[in-house]
Design a protein around this motif. Sequence first.
Motif, PDB file in Angstrom:
ATOM      1  N   LEU A   1     -98.485 -48.214 -32.575  1.00 15.63           N
ATOM      2  CA  LEU A   1     -99.218 -49.191 -31.769  1.00 15.63           C
ATOM      3  C   LEU A   1     -99.021 -48.905 -30.286  1.00 15.63           C
ATOM      4  O   LEU A   1     -99.959 -48.995 -29.492  1.00 15.63           O
ATOM      5  CB  LEU A   1     -98.749 -50.601 -32.110  1.00 15.63           C
ATOM      6  N   GLY A   2     -97.795 -48.545 -29.895  1.00 12.51           N
ATOM      7  CA  GLY A   2     -97.550 -48.223 -28.494  1.00 12.51           C
ATOM      8  C   GLY A   2     -98.337 -47.020 -28.024  1.00 12.51           C
ATOM      9  O   GLY A   2     -98.837 -47.002 -26.890  1.00 12.51           O
ATOM     10  N   GLU A   3     -98.473 -46.011 -28.872  1.00 10.67           N
ATOM     11  CA  GLU A   3     -99.281 -44.841 -28.510  1.00 10.67           C
ATOM     12  C   GLU A   3    -100.753 -45.206 -28.369  1.00 10.67           C
ATOM     13  O   GLU A   3    -101.457 -44.678 -27.500  1.00 10.67           O
ATOM     14  CB  GLU A   3     -99.101 -43.746 -29.566  1.00 10.67           C
ATOM     15  N   TRP A   4    -101.208 -46.123 -29.221  1.00 11.49           N
ATOM     16  CA  TRP A   4    -102.604 -46.569 -29.115  1.00 11.49           C
ATOM     17  C   TRP A   4    -102.824 -47.322 -27.806  1.00 11.49           C
ATOM     18  O   TRP A   4    -103.804 -47.073 -27.086  1.00 11.49           O
ATOM     19  CB  TRP A   4    -102.970 -47.438 -30.312  1.00 11.49           C
ATOM     20  N   TRP A   5    -101.926 -48.255 -27.471  1.00 16.11           N
ATOM     21  CA  TRP A   5    -102.083 -48.999 -26.218  1.00 16.11           C
ATOM     22  C   TRP A   5    -102.027 -48.049 -25.016  1.00 16.11           C
ATOM     23  O   TRP A   5    -102.682 -48.293 -23.996  1.00 16.11           O
ATOM     24  CB  TRP A   5    -101.005 -50.069 -26.088  1.00 16.11           C
ATOM     25  N   ARG A   6    -101.265 -46.984 -25.125  1.00 20.62           N
ATOM     26  CA  ARG A   6    -101.165 -46.042 -24.005  1.00 20.62           C
ATOM     27  C   ARG A   6    -102.517 -45.410 -23.693  1.00 20.62           C
ATOM     28  O   ARG A   6    -102.807 -45.085 -22.535  1.00 20.62           O
ATOM     29  CB  ARG A   6    -100.122 -44.974 -24.318  1.00 20.62           C
ATOM     30  N   LEU A   7    -103.361 -45.215 -24.706  1.00 24.66           N
ATOM     31  CA  LEU A   7    -104.705 -44.705 -24.456  1.00 24.66           C
ATOM     32  C   LEU A   7    -105.504 -45.674 -23.590  1.00 24.66           C
ATOM     33  O   LEU A   7    -106.228 -45.267 -22.679  1.00 24.66           O
ATOM     34  CB  LEU A   7    -105.429 -44.449 -25.778  1.00 24.66           C
ATOM     35  N   LEU A   8    -105.387 -46.963 -23.883  1.00 26.73           N
ATOM     36  CA  LEU A   8    -106.075 -47.962 -23.060  1.00 26.73           C
ATOM     37  C   LEU A   8    -105.547 -47.928 -21.631  1.00 26.73           C
ATOM     38  O   LEU A   8    -106.316 -47.953 -20.660  1.00 26.73           O
ATOM     39  CB  LEU A   8    -105.904 -49.349 -23.667  1.00 26.73           C
ATOM     40  N   HIS A   9    -104.218 -47.850 -21.480  1.00 31.35           N
ATOM     41  CA  HIS A   9    -103.639 -47.791 -20.131  1.00 31.35           C
ATOM     42  C   HIS A   9    -104.104 -46.541 -19.405  1.00 31.35           C
ATOM     43  O   HIS A   9    -104.314 -46.569 -18.179  1.00 31.35           O
ATOM     44  CB  HIS A   9    -102.111 -47.812 -20.215  1.00 31.35           C
ATOM     45  N   ALA A  10    -104.280 -45.435 -20.130  1.00 32.51           N
ATOM     46  CA  ALA A  10    -104.746 -44.199 -19.504  1.00 32.51           C
ATOM     47  C   ALA A  10    -106.115 -44.394 -18.866  1.00 32.51           C
ATOM     48  O   ALA A  10    -106.378 -43.928 -17.742  1.00 32.51           O
ATOM     49  CB  ALA A  10    -104.794 -43.077 -20.539  1.00 32.51           C
ATOM     50  N   VAL A  11    -107.013 -45.070 -19.559  1.00 35.07           N
ATOM     51  CA  VAL A  11    -108.344 -45.341 -19.008  1.00 35.07           C
ATOM     52  C   VAL A  11    -108.222 -46.229 -17.775  1.00 35.07           C
ATOM     53  O   VAL A  11    -108.897 -46.008 -16.751  1.00 35.07           O
ATOM     54  CB  VAL A  11    -109.244 -45.991 -20.073  1.00 35.07           C
ATOM     55  N   MET A  12    -107.365 -47.255 -17.841  1.00 31.97           N
ATOM     56  CA  MET A  12    -107.162 -48.146 -16.690  1.00 31.97           C
ATOM     57  C   MET A  12    -106.658 -47.364 -15.476  1.00 31.97           C
ATOM     58  O   MET A  12    -107.074 -47.613 -14.339  1.00 31.97           O
ATOM     59  CB  MET A  12    -106.164 -49.237 -17.060  1.00 31.97           C
ATOM     60  N   ILE A  13    -105.745 -46.434 -15.707  1.00 33.52           N
ATOM     61  CA  ILE A  13    -105.208 -45.618 -14.605  1.00 33.52           C
ATOM     62  C   ILE A  13    -106.297 -44.736 -14.013  1.00 33.52           C
ATOM     63  O   ILE A  13    -106.481 -44.664 -12.790  1.00 33.52           O
ATOM     64  CB  ILE A  13    -104.035 -44.761 -15.113  1.00 33.52           C
ATOM     65  N   LEU A  14    -107.045 -44.056 -14.875  1.00 39.04           N
ATOM     66  CA  LEU A  14    -108.113 -43.168 -14.398  1.00 39.04           C
ATOM     67  C   LEU A  14    -109.166 -43.937 -13.599  1.00 39.04           C
ATOM     68  O   LEU A  14    -109.760 -43.408 -12.667  1.00 39.04           O
ATOM     69  CB  LEU A  14    -108.758 -42.449 -15.571  1.00 39.04           C
ATOM     70  N   GLY A  15    -109.388 -45.186 -13.979  1.00 32.98           N
ATOM     71  CA  GLY A  15    -110.346 -46.001 -13.249  1.00 32.98           C
ATOM     72  C   GLY A  15    -109.920 -46.293 -11.821  1.00 32.98           C
ATOM     73  O   GLY A  15    -110.760 -46.606 -10.968  1.00 32.98           O
ATOM     74  N   LEU A  16    -108.631 -46.198 -11.537  1.00 31.23           N
ATOM     75  CA  LEU A  16    -108.126 -46.459 -10.185  1.00 31.23           C
ATOM     76  C   LEU A  16    -108.062 -45.207  -9.324  1.00 31.23           C
ATOM     77  O   LEU A  16    -107.900 -45.293  -8.104  1.00 31.23           O
ATOM     78  CB  LEU A  16    -106.721 -47.076 -10.262  1.00 31.23           C
ATOM     79  N   ILE A  17    -108.159 -44.029  -9.925  1.00 27.53           N
ATOM     80  CA  ILE A  17    -108.036 -42.774  -9.188  1.00 27.53           C
ATOM     81  C   ILE A  17    -109.422 -42.305  -8.760  1.00 27.53           C
ATOM     82  O   ILE A  17    -110.269 -42.009  -9.613  1.00 27.53           O
ATOM     83  CB  ILE A  17    -107.343 -41.703 -10.049  1.00 27.53           C
ATOM     84  N   PRO A  18    -109.685 -42.207  -7.454  1.00 28.24           N
ATOM     85  CA  PRO A  18    -111.057 -41.953  -6.977  1.00 28.24           C
ATOM     86  C   PRO A  18    -111.418 -40.485  -6.862  1.00 28.24           C
ATOM     87  O   PRO A  18    -112.050 -40.074  -5.890  1.00 28.24           O
ATOM     88  CB  PRO A  18    -111.036 -42.625  -5.603  1.00 28.24           C
ATOM     89  N   SER A  19    -111.077 -39.685  -7.846  1.00 28.91           N
ATOM     90  CA  SER A  19    -111.370 -38.253  -7.772  1.00 28.91           C
ATOM     91  C   SER A  19    -112.368 -37.842  -8.836  1.00 28.91           C
ATOM     92  O   SER A  19    -112.536 -38.517  -9.858  1.00 28.91           O
ATOM     93  CB  SER A  19    -110.078 -37.438  -7.937  1.00 28.91           C
ATOM     94  N   ALA A  20    -113.007 -36.697  -8.602  1.00 32.67           N
ATOM     95  CA  ALA A  20    -113.931 -36.166  -9.595  1.00 32.67           C
ATOM     96  C   ALA A  20    -113.199 -35.805 -10.884  1.00 32.67           C
ATOM     97  O   ALA A  20    -113.737 -36.003 -11.982  1.00 32.67           O
ATOM     98  CB  ALA A  20    -114.647 -34.940  -9.031  1.00 32.67           C
ATOM     99  N   ARG A  21    -111.986 -35.290 -10.764  1.00 38.16           N
ATOM    100  CA  ARG A  21    -111.228 -34.909 -11.957  1.00 38.16           C
ATOM    101  C   ARG A  21    -110.938 -36.139 -12.811  1.00 38.16           C
ATOM    102  O   ARG A  21    -111.007 -36.074 -14.049  1.00 38.16           O
ATOM    103  CB  ARG A  21    -109.932 -34.206 -11.545  1.00 38.16           C
ATOM    104  N   ALA A  22    -110.632 -37.256 -12.164  1.00 41.25           N
ATOM    105  CA  ALA A  22    -110.393 -38.490 -12.919  1.00 41.25           C
ATOM    106  C   ALA A  22    -111.673 -38.962 -13.598  1.00 41.25           C
ATOM    107  O   ALA A  22    -111.659 -39.416 -14.757  1.00 41.25           O
ATOM    108  CB  ALA A  22    -109.852 -39.576 -11.993  1.00 41.25           C
ATOM    109  N   GLY A  23    -112.812 -38.867 -12.893  1.00 42.32           N
ATOM    110  CA  GLY A  23    -114.078 -39.288 -13.480  1.00 42.32           C
ATOM    111  C   GLY A  23    -114.474 -38.442 -14.673  1.00 42.32           C
ATOM    112  O   GLY A  23    -114.925 -38.960 -15.702  1.00 42.32           O
ATOM    113  N   LEU A  24    -114.306 -37.128 -14.556  1.00 42.58           N
ATOM    114  CA  LEU A  24    -114.659 -36.246 -15.668  1.00 42.58           C
ATOM    115  C   LEU A  24    -113.741 -36.462 -16.865  1.00 42.58           C
ATOM    116  O   LEU A  24    -114.189 -36.372 -18.020  1.00 42.58           O
ATOM    117  CB  LEU A  24    -114.603 -34.789 -15.203  1.00 42.58           C
TER     118      LEU A  24
END
Length: 494
Positions: free
Chosen positions: A250-273
Amino acid sequence: MSQNIYQIKVTLQHSHPPIWRRIQVKGDINLGKLHDVLQIVMGWSNSHLYGFRVGRFCYGEPDPHFPDDTIDGRDIRLDKIVIEGDTFIYDYDFGDSWEHEIQIEKIFSAEPGARYPLCLAGERACPPEDCGGVPGYDYLLEALSDPANPKYAELLEWIDEDFDPEAFDPDAVNAALGSGEIAPIPPAPAYADEQLAQMGSAALLELMIHDEDRVPRNVIDECARRGDEMVELLRGLLSDADNWDDEATLGEWWRLLHAVMILGLIPSARAGLLLIDFMRSMSHADDHDLLDWLAGYWPAFFQNKPETVFSSLRDLCEDRSLDWYIRANATDAVIAAAQHRSESALEHALDWLARIAADEQEDWDLRLCCGNTLLNFPRARNRALLDDLAVRQSGWGVHFSADEVQKIYREMNEQPEWERFKNPWQFYDPEAIEHRRQRWSAETMVNKQDELDEADWIGADDVWAPYIREIPKIGRNDPCPCGSGKKYKKCCLQ
């Protein structure tokens, strides 16, 4: 002075035969908490907006992006606005429009030692979420009663195979309300900013496995602060097939959600891709559970991304090998970005979306979702297309009707739905974390009650043979047996 108790009868309006509950709550309960209680006693999953209509006043959750006359229900006590004999309306899910009549049957002093809220009685099961309101529910029951109905197989796969429209168990409801013993809830974690700054990036991601959905916001902010270094680490998570496997913790699954949340805060093309790659992986893994948690927020995740990212996002939208649901979410992000860029960019993007909606070879659900978005931006050139899509819908799962199209074009307001979902990171607010913790605890109590009920039945001294499960009891994080692709906790368990 003893506490006043309000006995309430809740009836789902227009349901025939009626779906109703009788409950007792403390008079000083605020309307936000009463909403939580009503969700449990009725059987809803708290997945949509709500409101109370009491006289000429409306109470609920005010939306700062759409100011209106809604009064914050968390600030209003029940005993300050109604008396014995009063009736008022509780609305849930303004799309499906579930209206409940709330009748104050009587007011009395609390019984010594009694625990409230308490469910006394009720009849019939709560309809499934997102089935189209009372008309959709009626159609659902009619279709399921007739194997010759063209929607029979589809609906049978969609609904919980154990769903019984006549079933209602007040004991299970009271367990969920907390009338039984509730397992202790672990405290929410807290970390000093200085402590997080000294941790390695991999160690930060390990925290997410341990803390699951209780990760505090400053952990997410610290990860985002590390920019493209963190992007590359998250790329490793994405490429690790074990993180998308049913055996993932379950913790590994929630980490995927947190990963998307983190990427949403990073304003780079690499984060968007990488966000786009995450969307593709969700589709390939059939992880609709993860997508459900993130649905509506994709425009917010992409709002800070450079324009170079959006050609790849459009490619995803047009990729017919992917699930229609992820593609529909991606189209919202494309249109929202164009809207923020310029008027000309928006018009070009709307024409692109209209071509998808008009494509007879495209997935029907995707076309209707595109139609919904086009209705948020009513243009004369798209009116005939939207009228055609409206009249071709019938029965269960109608997205929009011809009357709604006519009303929208008469008012000509532009109100894209994503304006209500500007802040996905409120997931990390302490209040949101506490609400989820209470919900998981109540859910665990219901599961325990189900197991006890089953054990009582199997152990009963009866002439009838007991029912034996052909498969093990489904856990809340297991794939849902209805075949939706979601985890059980976010599908039929709700």
